[in-house]
Design an enzyme around this catalytic site. Structure first.
Site, PDB file in Angstrom:
ATOM      1  N   LYS A  81       2.784 -10.783   8.000  1.00 14.18           N
ATOM      2  CA  LYS A  81       2.757 -12.166   7.357  1.00 14.18           C
ATOM      3  C   LYS A  81       2.553 -13.202   8.252  1.00 14.18           C
ATOM      4  CE  LYS A  81       6.696 -10.559   4.324  1.00 14.18           C
ATOM      5  NZ  LYS A  81       8.325 -10.647   4.355  1.00 14.18           N
ATOM      6  N   THR A 117       9.469  -2.452  -8.248  1.00  9.83           N
ATOM      7  CA  THR A 117       9.974  -3.829  -8.411  1.00  9.83           C
ATOM      8  C   THR A 117       9.198  -4.525  -8.917  1.00  9.83           C
ATOM      9  OG1 THR A 117      11.359  -2.710  -6.585  1.00  9.83           O
ATOM     10  CG2 THR A 117      11.720  -5.066  -6.985  1.00  9.83           C
ATOM     11  N   GLU A 128      15.482  -1.150   3.257  1.00 10.91           N
ATOM     12  CA  GLU A 128      15.246   0.206   3.030  1.00 10.91           C
ATOM     13  C   GLU A 128      15.810   1.123   3.643  1.00 10.91           C
ATOM     14  OE1 GLU A 128      12.050   0.750   1.094  1.00 10.91           O
ATOM     15  OE2 GLU A 128      11.718  -1.622   0.748  1.00 10.91           O
TER      16      GLU A 128
HETATM   17  N1  LIG Z   1       9.735  -5.836  -3.391  1.00 12.81           N
HETATM   18  C1  LIG Z   1       9.444  -6.957  -2.730  1.00 12.81           C
HETATM   19  O1  LIG Z   1      10.500  -7.772  -3.055  1.00 12.81           O
HETATM   20  C2  LIG Z   1       8.308  -7.330  -2.641  1.00 12.81           C
HETATM   21  C3  LIG Z   1       8.125  -8.687  -1.950  1.00 12.81           C
HETATM   22  C4  LIG Z   1       6.957  -8.922  -1.638  1.00 12.81           C
HETATM   23  C5  LIG Z   1       5.830  -8.160  -1.497  1.00 12.81           C
HETATM   24  N2  LIG Z   1       5.912  -6.909  -1.919  1.00 12.81           N
HETATM   25  C6  LIG Z   1       4.836  -6.009  -1.787  1.00 12.81           C
HETATM   26  O2  LIG Z   1       4.561  -5.437  -3.200  1.00 12.81           O
HETATM   27  C7  LIG Z   1       4.006  -4.212  -3.289  1.00 12.81           C
HETATM   28  C8  LIG Z   1       4.830  -3.467  -4.066  1.00 12.81           C
HETATM   29  O3  LIG Z   1       6.153  -3.411  -3.717  1.00 12.81           O
HETATM   30  P1  LIG Z   1       7.411  -2.822  -4.475  1.00 12.81           P
HETATM   31  O4  LIG Z   1       8.663  -3.339  -4.038  1.00 12.81           O
HETATM   32  O5  LIG Z   1       7.251  -3.262  -6.017  1.00 12.81           O
HETATM   33  O6  LIG Z   1       7.294  -1.199  -4.442  1.00 12.81           O
HETATM   34  P2  LIG Z   1       8.027  -0.156  -5.294  1.00 12.81           P
HETATM   35  O7  LIG Z   1       8.938  -0.429  -5.994  1.00 12.81           O
HETATM   36  O8  LIG Z   1       7.981   1.142  -4.266  1.00 12.81           O
HETATM   37  O9  LIG Z   1       6.809   0.175  -6.265  1.00 12.81           O
HETATM   38  C9  LIG Z   1       5.647   1.043  -5.774  1.00 12.81           C
HETATM   39  C10 LIG Z   1       4.961   1.451  -7.212  1.00 12.81           C
HETATM   40  O10 LIG Z   1       3.606   2.153  -6.806  1.00 12.81           O
HETATM   41  C11 LIG Z   1       3.308   3.043  -7.646  1.00 12.81           C
HETATM   42  N3  LIG Z   1       2.537   4.055  -6.684  1.00 12.81           N
HETATM   43  C12 LIG Z   1       2.735   4.685  -5.593  1.00 12.81           C
HETATM   44  N4  LIG Z   1       1.573   5.420  -5.271  1.00 12.81           N
HETATM   45  C13 LIG Z   1       0.612   5.277  -6.419  1.00 12.81           C
HETATM   46  C14 LIG Z   1      -0.681   5.823  -6.511  1.00 12.81           C
HETATM   47  N5  LIG Z   1      -1.093   6.613  -5.845  1.00 12.81           N
HETATM   48  N6  LIG Z   1      -1.042   5.421  -7.459  1.00 12.81           N
HETATM   49  C15 LIG Z   1      -0.431   4.587  -8.512  1.00 12.81           C
HETATM   50  N7  LIG Z   1       0.702   3.980  -8.192  1.00 12.81           N
HETATM   51  C16 LIG Z   1       1.295   4.224  -7.112  1.00 12.81           C
HETATM   52  C17 LIG Z   1       4.869   3.652  -7.700  1.00 12.81           C
HETATM   53  O11 LIG Z   1       4.836   4.517  -8.678  1.00 12.81           O
HETATM   54  P3  LIG Z   1       6.001   5.189  -9.432  1.00 12.81           P
HETATM   55  O12 LIG Z   1       6.999   4.104  -9.819  1.00 12.81           O
HETATM   56  O13 LIG Z   1       5.547   6.007 -10.580  1.00 12.81           O
HETATM   57  O14 LIG Z   1       6.662   6.127  -8.308  1.00 12.81           O
HETATM   58  C18 LIG Z   1       5.585   2.278  -7.712  1.00 12.81           C
HETATM   59  O15 LIG Z   1       5.644   1.955  -9.225  1.00 12.81           O
HETATM   60  C19 LIG Z   1       4.151  -3.982  -1.925  1.00 12.81           C
HETATM   61  O16 LIG Z   1       2.866  -4.050  -1.061  1.00 12.81           O
HETATM   62  C20 LIG Z   1       5.054  -4.608  -1.023  1.00 12.81           C
HETATM   63  O17 LIG Z   1       4.867  -4.770   0.250  1.00 12.81           O
HETATM   64  C21 LIG Z   1       7.286  -6.484  -2.459  1.00 12.81           C
END
Ligand SMILES: NC(=O)c1ccc[n+]([C@@H]2O[C@H](COP(=O)([O-])OP(=O)(O)OC[C@H]3O[C@@H](n4cnc5c(N)ncnc54)[C@H](OP(=O)(O)O)[C@@H]3O)[C@@H](O)[C@H]2O)c1
Length: 452
Positions: A207, A14, A192
């Protein structure tokens, strides 16, 4: 113009995909603002074949995030994988150790290892920035680290989890149960599949731990946080709060007290007139109380790819301009040990909801238990068990019915120790059915209210 700042982005979910899109779309104006181009040169994720809705041509693909973190082809490692340990932690340590700046949105990692990682960053002369880790798109880290640097912060509080705020808002507006609203939040992608971390308050706690360090210049201590989630909030609580002029929000609160720093996450009743009460749906808000400025409240989207990418890129822009700030606002060696204020010493007002047996002397017993702990009641209301529209409020002398009757009390300021002791005493007296409900009240008006 200086050479381009070269980014390696690990995690293309995301947030990661939005960061790539933002850098592609706003490349020109970023280059002008930063005095140098910002270029993504390499990326890493798990599944190379996955369509991420963004053009990946031209980026070097790495199977392994740690290998990307160590690569000499990048200046900044952007960690958007997530998780408090595992590949995110290994890669961040590798990046810092090999002299790369790190930008991350990972609150779980920093809440656990922030101080240690800050030391590692300093030892290697690089930045570790995490604006996106607290309240998504809201620039609260920059506000605390830079804009409020001249102030002493006395209190920082906020709505830090959009999922919980969405659920509480829907429960209030539509009279739906927690479970119904959670399902709806999951259907809309706000929660989730496993929502435990959000609804039990852990995400807010991560946070808050970081906010506490930034606000008070102390080490991060996530395990010291008093934690209560929203899973036990009922529509009856919300209706009663509404009738008494309050709304229920999950707040994270850190404040200085005489005995140390109080950190707590729990459902909180806030006056409807306060600006925090008006933060609805998935929005986040952070209020910071300071000595010279007074109170400032920042409101905005706390999650979502684009909002979070906005903060990630702001951190990258600082590095591009050469603005290198200590991770937690002061050099890691200057962070004071965290001194925990005991929750038992917390002072505040309380909302109590009891199911009182219709027995002679029951109210007198409850009043005595409260009085023995010097707890004064601001209001007491008895309601018949009936739907909201048909439920006339009664005085405590109202006609008796056989079933236990809901009784709602609001206390004046008292301590957590005293209210807990009074409720335990009431529980031993055989005058109530079930467990008492207790919700803490924060009455303090905030900036928007105080200034009209
Ligand atoms: N989503 C939000 O609104 C939000 C807001 C604030 C902060 N955050 C923080 O931002 C971070 C990412 O969140 P997200 O929502 O973007 O998560 P997400 O959609 O689940 O994406 C996670 C990504 O990490 C990749 N990944 C997982 N294991 C990996 C590894 N071993 N090596 C390389 N890449 C790997 C996954 O790859 P694949 O795609 O290939 O599976 C995916 O692209 C987290 O720390 C979260 O707490 C998120």
């Amino acid at each position: 113009m200086q050479d381009a700042l070269r980014l390696g982005v690990a995690g293309l979910g995301t947030v990661g995909a939005s960061v790539l899109r933002l850098v592609q779309e706003h490349g020109e104006h970023l280059a002008v603002r930063c005095g140098r181009p910002i270029e993504v040169v390499a990326i890493a994720a798990r599944d190379r074949s996955r369509d991420r809705g963004v053009d990946l041509a031209g980026y070097v693909w790495h199977e392994d995030a740690e290998q990307l973190a160590r690569s000499n082809s990048i200046d900044v490692f952007v960690e958007l994988i997530g998780g408090e340990s595992g590949p995110a932690e290994t890669a961040v340590r590798a990046a810092l150790s090999s002299g790369k700046h790190v930008v991350t949105a990972n609150k779980a990692l920093l809440a656990r290892h922030g101080v240690e990682l800050a030391k590692l960053a300093e030892a290697n002369g690089v930045s570790l920035n995490f604006e996106a880790a607290i309240a998504g798109g809201i620039p609260i880290v920059k506000a605390l680290r830079e804009s409020l640097a001249g102030n002493a912060v006395t209190r920082v509080s906020g709505i830090l989890n959009g999922t919980c705020n969405y659920i509480l808002t829907r429960m209030e507006r539509e009279g739906l149960s927690f479970e119904e609203c959670l399902k709806e939040a999951q259907r809309l992608g706000y929660a989730e599949a496993d929502p435990t971390f959000d609804v039990e308050g852990n995400d807010t706690a991560h946070k808050l731990a970081l906010l506490t360090s930034l606000a008070f210049g102390c080490e991060t201590s996530v395990d010291s946080i008093y934690l209560e989630g929203i899973t036990e909030i009922t529509t009856a609580d919300i209706e009663a709060a509404d009738e008494l002029g309050y709304r229920i929000k999950l707040l994270g609160i850190a404040q200085r007290t005489d005995s140390g720093i109080e950190q707590r996450v729990h459902p909180t009743m806030v006056p409807k007139s306060s600006s925090i009460a008006r933060i609805d749906g998935v929005l986040n808000a952070v209020a910071v109380e300071t000595d010279y400025l007074g109170e400032v409240v920042l409101v905005g989207p706390g999650a979502g790819g684009n909002a979070t990418a906005s903060s990630v890129v702001a951190d990258i822009a600082d590095i591009a301009r050469g603005d290198l700030m200590p991770t937690l606002g002061v050099p890691a060696a200057e962070l004071k040990p965290y001194t925990r204020a005991r929750m038992r010493r917390h002072e505040g007002g309380y909302f109590i909801r009891l199911s009182v047996f219709d027995r002679p002397g029951a109210f007198a017993t409850i009043a005595r238990c409260m009085a023995e702990k010097n707890i004064s009641l601001e209001s007491i209301v008895q309601r018949r068990r009936a739907p909201r529209s048909e439920a006339p409020e009664q005085s405590v002398e109202a006609p008796r019915t056989a079933a236990p009757q809901p009784v709602i009390m609001i206390t004046y300021e008292t301590t957590e120790a005293d209210i807990q002791a009074a409720l335990e005493a009431i529980g031993r007296e055989n005058v109530i059915a079930g467990k008492p409900r207790m919700i803490r009240i924060e009455r303090k008006p905030d900036a928007a209210t105080a200034q009209g």
